[in-house]
Write an enzyme that holds these catalytic residues in place. Structure first.
Site, PDB file in Angstrom:
ATOM      1  N   ASP A  11       0.849  -1.193   0.000  1.00  0.00           N
ATOM      2  CA  ASP A  11       0.000   0.000   0.000  1.00  0.00           C
ATOM      3  C   ASP A  11       0.886   1.246   0.000  1.00  0.00           C
ATOM      4  O   ASP A  11       1.638   1.491   0.948  1.00  0.00           O
ATOM      5  CB  ASP A  11      -0.894  -0.027   1.240  1.00  0.00           C
ATOM      6  CG  ASP A  11      -2.012   1.003   1.184  1.00  0.00           C
ATOM      7  OD1 ASP A  11      -2.100   1.712   0.173  1.00  0.00           O
ATOM      8  OD2 ASP A  11      -2.787   1.079   2.152  1.00  0.00           O
ATOM      9  N   ASP A 101      -3.374   2.349  -5.753  1.00  0.00           N
ATOM     10  CA  ASP A 101      -2.204   2.453  -4.877  1.00  0.00           C
ATOM     11  C   ASP A 101      -2.060   1.275  -3.917  1.00  0.00           C
ATOM     12  O   ASP A 101      -1.263   1.346  -2.977  1.00  0.00           O
ATOM     13  CB  ASP A 101      -2.227   3.768  -4.092  1.00  0.00           C
ATOM     14  CG  ASP A 101      -3.483   3.922  -3.237  1.00  0.00           C
ATOM     15  OD1 ASP A 101      -4.390   3.080  -3.346  1.00  0.00           O
ATOM     16  OD2 ASP A 101      -3.537   4.902  -2.474  1.00  0.00           O
ATOM     17  N   GLU A 102      -2.764   0.184  -4.155  1.00  0.00           N
ATOM     18  CA  GLU A 102      -2.597  -0.974  -3.279  1.00  0.00           C
ATOM     19  C   GLU A 102      -2.972  -2.259  -3.992  1.00  0.00           C
ATOM     20  O   GLU A 102      -3.788  -2.273  -4.914  1.00  0.00           O
ATOM     21  CB  GLU A 102      -3.418  -0.826  -1.990  1.00  0.00           C
ATOM     22  CG  GLU A 102      -4.915  -0.779  -2.205  1.00  0.00           C
ATOM     23  CD  GLU A 102      -5.692  -0.799  -0.896  1.00  0.00           C
ATOM     24  OE1 GLU A 102      -5.420  -1.656  -0.037  1.00  0.00           O
ATOM     25  OE2 GLU A 102      -6.591   0.043  -0.756  1.00  0.00           O
TER      26      GLU A 102
END
Length: 402
Positions: A11, A101-102
């Site tokens: 993350d 983003d993860e």
């Protein structure tokens, strides 16, 4: 469930703000706010002063007067996301993207080639820092849920491995808010019954949790508290819904202004729906009121559709029904989700909801507008009512699976 900690949850930390700090050395170590009228993202230095996503920038400046506000650059964030995901896919073929983003990564079969899961996680973080210039936190655990919690606990810019024999010792002292799916309302229900930690929830009988929280939610959260999460990393997962939302800040909005914002959202979602070859059966309106309480309203159609005008009509009716609550409480966020997605082959030419004049929708119009926007850009053709209006910030998203 697997017996070894082989799931990674990676993350990126304060993603948008970290990209801005990466690209402008003067911003490093400074409280950075990404946004305009509303906070889209905040650096950890700003978060430490109480700044939060979706907060009005004026309020954020009151909390953090020395904050540096920069406009969002979504194309740059998309490029950074693609670079990071390339590293994920170079690390293992088993990658499940959660957002831009993860992601979850399964590395259980790589020990002989790449080392232990912890060693793989260390190299992953080093590569993201060296090749993309961004900090990333990684949790390593036996299940997806525990890996996600571990990455959150390790932030910012950390690595945490939860060994199978330490799972209870790690999870049970944490506040119940750490559980996947526990928001403010659920947490308040648990707090009223004296449950503040995950361990206290785990000590209950499942039927008690179901009585307090509802059968489905209670059973799910109780299972997580007792470390039961059989879900594996799914590399073929296709989202069962698509959505978009706009943070509005704290100022008041007229019904007409909200209607135009809703139109902008639905126009974009309907095109995404057709681009992925899907139709939609359920329209969900998501609101966050001025007191930050969230609410949803939904309508399920008799027949799935991919028509912009049909979806917009449903969304407008849902917004109108919420009008009294919005007038009383204000609104700080509005969003729409299209759910129960199916193949576009099921779309009917008839309008699947009541319509006063019995009009029929010409799907050729949607097709023609999509073609123009694909060739000349999303702003090439728009509704007259939207000319000159701020389209808002459209967050980058993961590409759809084919």
């Amino acid at each position: 469930m697997r017996g070894e900690a082989t799931v990674l949850h990676a993350d990126l930390d304060a993603f948008y703000a970290s990209v801005e700090q990466r690209d402008e050395s003067a911003l490093r170590g400074q409280p950075v706010i990404v946004g305009g009228g509303v906070v889209v993202a905040a650096s950890y230095e700003a978060k430490a002063r109480g700044v939060r996503t979706a907060m009005g920038v004026q309020r954020a400046r009151a909390l953090c007067p020395d904050a540096i506000v920069v406009p969002p650059r979504m194309e740059v964030y998309s490029a950074a996301s693609r670079a990071v995901f390339a590293i994920f896919h170079d690390t293992t073929p088993y990658v499940e993207g959660v957002s831009i983003d993860e992601a979850f990564l399964e590395v259980g079969g790589l020990r002989r080639l790449a080392g232990t899961p912890e060693e793989i996680a260390v190299r992953l973080r080093e590569r993201v820092r060296a090749e993309v210039g961004l900090p990333i936190s990684v949790g390593v655990a036996r299940t997806k849920f525990l890996a996600k919690v571990a990455s959150a606990v390790s932030k910012p810019d950390g690595l945490l491995v939860v060994a199978p024999d330490r799972e209870e010792a790690f999870l049970h002292p944490l506040p119940v808010e750490r559980l996947w799916g526990v928001g403010a309302v659920t947490a308040e229900k648990l707090h009223r019954n004296g449950v503040y930690t995950v361990g206290q929830l785990a000590e209950l009988e499942a039927v008690t949790a179901e009585q307090w929280l509802g059968k489905a939610a209670g059973a799910h959260l109780h299972a997580l508290a007792r470390l039961r999460d059989p879900r594996s990393v799914d590399t073929t997962k296709r989202h069962g819904s698509i959505g978009s939302q706009r943070a509005l800040g704290s100022r008041s909005y007229t019904g007409g202004e909200l209607g135009l914002i809703l139109t902008q959202i639905v126009d974009g979602l309907a095109k995404r729906l057709r681009d992925r070859g899907s139709s939609c059966a359920t329209v969900v309106l998501r609101l966050r009121y001025g007191d930050f309480v969230k609410a949803t309203r939904s309508h399920t159609l008799a027949t799935p559709t991919d028509s912009t005008e049909v979806l917009l009509a449903v969304a407008q009716r849902l917004l109108a029904a919420a009008g009294p609550d919005i007038s009383d409480r204000g609104v700080t966020l509005i969003g729409v989700s299209l759910a129960q997605l199916t193949s576009a082959g099921t779309v009917q030419p008839e309008l699947p909801i009541d319509w006063n004049d019995g009009a029929r929708i010409d799907s050729a119009l949607d097709t023609a507008l999509d073609a123009v926007r694909d060739r000349f850009g999303s702003a090439a053709v728009t509704r007259a009512a939207l000319i000159g209006r701020d389209p808002g910030v459209s967050a980058p998203r993961l590409p759809e699976h084919e």
